[in-house]
Design an enzyme around this catalytic site. Sequence first.
Site, PDB file in Angstrom:
ATOM      1  N   TRP A  12       0.898  -1.249   0.080  1.00 45.56           N
ATOM      2  CA  TRP A  12       0.027  -0.038  -0.058  1.00 45.56           C
ATOM      3  C   TRP A  12       1.038   1.098   0.045  1.00 45.56           C
ATOM      4  O   TRP A  12       0.751   2.094  -0.767  1.00 45.56           O
ATOM      5  CB  TRP A  12      -0.995  -0.088   1.291  1.00 45.56           C
ATOM      6  CG  TRP A  12      -2.041   1.044   1.257  1.00 45.56           C
ATOM      7  CD1 TRP A  12      -2.482   1.660   2.328  1.00 45.56           C
ATOM      8  CD2 TRP A  12      -2.773   1.780   0.224  1.00 45.56           C
ATOM      9  NE1 TRP A  12      -3.442   2.402   1.987  1.00 45.56           N
ATOM     10  CE2 TRP A  12      -3.636   2.631   0.671  1.00 45.56           C
ATOM     11  CE3 TRP A  12      -2.493   1.508  -1.302  1.00 45.56           C
ATOM     12  CZ2 TRP A  12      -4.441   3.273  -0.149  1.00 45.56           C
ATOM     13  CZ3 TRP A  12      -3.478   2.222  -2.063  1.00 45.56           C
ATOM     14  CH2 TRP A  12      -4.289   3.178  -1.385  1.00 45.56           C
ATOM     15  N   LYS A 105      -5.023   0.435   8.390  1.00 42.31           N
ATOM     16  CA  LYS A 105      -6.174   0.266   8.828  1.00 42.31           C
ATOM     17  C   LYS A 105      -6.048  -0.847  10.043  1.00 42.31           C
ATOM     18  O   LYS A 105      -5.520  -1.923   9.697  1.00 42.31           O
ATOM     19  CB  LYS A 105      -7.140  -0.503   7.905  1.00 42.31           C
ATOM     20  CG  LYS A 105      -7.608   0.462   6.670  1.00 42.31           C
ATOM     21  CD  LYS A 105      -8.095  -0.190   5.604  1.00 42.31           C
ATOM     22  CE  LYS A 105      -8.225   0.992   4.495  1.00 42.31           C
ATOM     23  NZ  LYS A 105      -8.934   0.295   3.194  1.00 42.31           N
ATOM     24  N   GLY A 133     -10.839   3.844   2.059  1.00 37.83           N
ATOM     25  CA  GLY A 133     -11.810   3.558   1.164  1.00 37.83           C
ATOM     26  C   GLY A 133     -11.364   2.183   0.473  1.00 37.83           C
ATOM     27  O   GLY A 133     -10.425   1.490   0.807  1.00 37.83           O
ATOM     28  N   SER A 135      -9.518   0.283  -2.011  1.00 38.98           N
ATOM     29  CA  SER A 135      -8.484   0.864  -2.492  1.00 38.98           C
ATOM     30  C   SER A 135      -7.178  -0.089  -2.638  1.00 38.98           C
ATOM     31  O   SER A 135      -6.267  -0.115  -1.732  1.00 38.98           O
ATOM     32  CB  SER A 135      -8.012   2.082  -2.023  1.00 38.98           C
ATOM     33  OG  SER A 135      -7.704   2.101  -0.701  1.00 38.98           O
ATOM     34  N   LYS A 188     -14.062  -4.118   8.643  1.00 40.61           N
ATOM     35  CA  LYS A 188     -14.381  -4.444   7.494  1.00 40.61           C
ATOM     36  C   LYS A 188     -13.435  -5.810   7.414  1.00 40.61           C
ATOM     37  O   LYS A 188     -13.747  -6.770   6.917  1.00 40.61           O
ATOM     38  CB  LYS A 188     -14.493  -3.709   6.444  1.00 40.61           C
ATOM     39  CG  LYS A 188     -13.287  -3.069   5.977  1.00 40.61           C
ATOM     40  CD  LYS A 188     -12.320  -3.675   5.144  1.00 40.61           C
ATOM     41  CE  LYS A 188     -10.915  -2.751   4.920  1.00 40.61           C
ATOM     42  NZ  LYS A 188      -9.790  -3.579   4.121  1.00 40.61           N
ATOM     43  N   ASP A 241     -15.641  -0.089   1.267  1.00 37.87           N
ATOM     44  CA  ASP A 241     -14.301  -1.042   1.549  1.00 37.87           C
ATOM     45  C   ASP A 241     -14.790  -2.447   1.803  1.00 37.87           C
ATOM     46  O   ASP A 241     -13.973  -3.349   1.737  1.00 37.87           O
ATOM     47  CB  ASP A 241     -13.711  -0.340   2.767  1.00 37.87           C
ATOM     48  CG  ASP A 241     -12.156  -0.650   2.655  1.00 37.87           C
ATOM     49  OD1 ASP A 241     -11.857  -1.187   1.811  1.00 37.87           O
ATOM     50  OD2 ASP A 241     -11.182   0.122   3.428  1.00 37.87           O
ATOM     51  N   SER A 251      -7.553  -9.111  -1.472  1.00 40.96           N
ATOM     52  CA  SER A 251      -7.839  -8.976  -0.099  1.00 40.96           C
ATOM     53  C   SER A 251      -6.985 -10.054   0.657  1.00 40.96           C
ATOM     54  O   SER A 251      -7.381 -11.465   0.606  1.00 40.96           O
ATOM     55  CB  SER A 251      -9.148  -9.020   0.230  1.00 40.96           C
ATOM     56  OG  SER A 251      -9.418  -9.201   1.684  1.00 40.96           O
ATOM     57  N   ASN A 253      -6.894 -10.756   3.846  1.00 43.18           N
ATOM     58  CA  ASN A 253      -7.940 -11.069   4.760  1.00 43.18           C
ATOM     59  C   ASN A 253      -9.054 -12.123   4.204  1.00 43.18           C
ATOM     60  O   ASN A 253      -9.075 -13.167   4.658  1.00 43.18           O
ATOM     61  CB  ASN A 253      -8.978  -9.781   5.417  1.00 43.18           C
ATOM     62  CG  ASN A 253      -8.142  -8.947   6.196  1.00 43.18           C
ATOM     63  OD1 ASN A 253      -7.801  -9.240   7.150  1.00 43.18           O
ATOM     64  ND2 ASN A 253      -7.873  -7.726   5.558  1.00 43.18           N
ATOM     65  N   VAL A 276       0.987  -9.129   6.325  1.00 42.76           N
ATOM     66  CA  VAL A 276       0.145  -8.892   7.436  1.00 42.76           C
ATOM     67  C   VAL A 276      -1.419  -8.891   7.163  1.00 42.76           C
ATOM     68  O   VAL A 276      -2.057  -8.283   6.290  1.00 42.76           O
ATOM     69  CB  VAL A 276       0.377  -7.539   8.207  1.00 42.76           C
ATOM     70  CG1 VAL A 276      -0.475  -7.265   9.323  1.00 42.76           C
ATOM     71  CG2 VAL A 276       1.827  -7.476   8.770  1.00 42.76           C
TER      72      VAL A 276
END
Length: 335
Positions: A12, A105, A133, A135, A188, A241, A251, A253, A276
């Site tokens: 990111w 986040k 957002g 992204s 989220k 998001d 993603s 996650n 992470v």
Amino acid sequence: MANISIFGAGTWGLGIAVLLHNNGHGVTVWSAVPAEIESLQATREQKNLPGVHFSQEIVFTTDLEPAVKQADLLVMAVASIYTRATARRLSPYVAEGQVIVNVAKGIEEGTLDLLCDQIQQEIPQADVAVLSGPSHAEEVSRGIPTTCVAGAKTQKTAEMIQNLFMSPVFRVYTSPDVLGIELGGSLKNVIALAAGIADGLGYGDNTKAALITRGLAEITRLGTAMGAKTETLYGLSGIGDLIVTCASMHSRNRRAGILMGQGRSMEEAMAEVGMVVEGVYSAKAARALAEKYQVTMPIVEQVNQILFEGKPAAQAVEDLMLRDKRIEHPGLPWD
């Protein structure tokens, strides 16, 4: 043109570096890991952003003091578990009123502090803001159209961030609701773990839609109890998001959740993803916040039981489905 320093050389931070460089700004990327910086200097590439080349004009460094002092804007892009420690390292060099925009986040497990709170505690002289957002770095770094929201204590700071980041492929809105933006972006990730687990179990689109919708209900219940605005949670940093993180293979996650749904342990899933997985670190904090504010968050609760108590994923889904019967919107009157 502005001089902008980004702290954190993960995907990111690097995606933002490409965006800001393409906007004509001078960009410096700092990392505490010398090997990471040496690799970026030598190859101008990063394995998790295949096909993306970093311009020779982007500076990669481990030298903290000049990276802070020369910048018109500081971007905090380290993983959430390193936010406080990194902010503490920056603090001696940050000028009064210098703007720091957090783009990570998460929620700190022990204190239940959001990331902007941690930065402000460690750097009280800074003007701390947030950008969040739907992204994914993989898309931002390739110039795929993306929209985010910048939150700050003052309209002036929010508009400064908006002006620096805006481009033909990156649209930025502004908001005064820093709390709501941060909560939406953090919570989220926990719901995305649940969505991934459902995918790993072989469930379908109906299940995914249910998790997104009821996950948003949980996020909104907690967020409004804490003082966030409903409009924020129904916006880019909330439902926007949430959708992208639950649906995209970018993603981490969701990917970790898929592996857990297929039978891997939390530790095995995180190792295989190789980055992470913020939702794992936010899950306990989300559960603690729900208890603190006396808010029901059954999806968050079941995710915690899967992650930390060894509960089988299929049993967690069954327990969610067979909870007591409820009205969807208790505030709506019957005729």
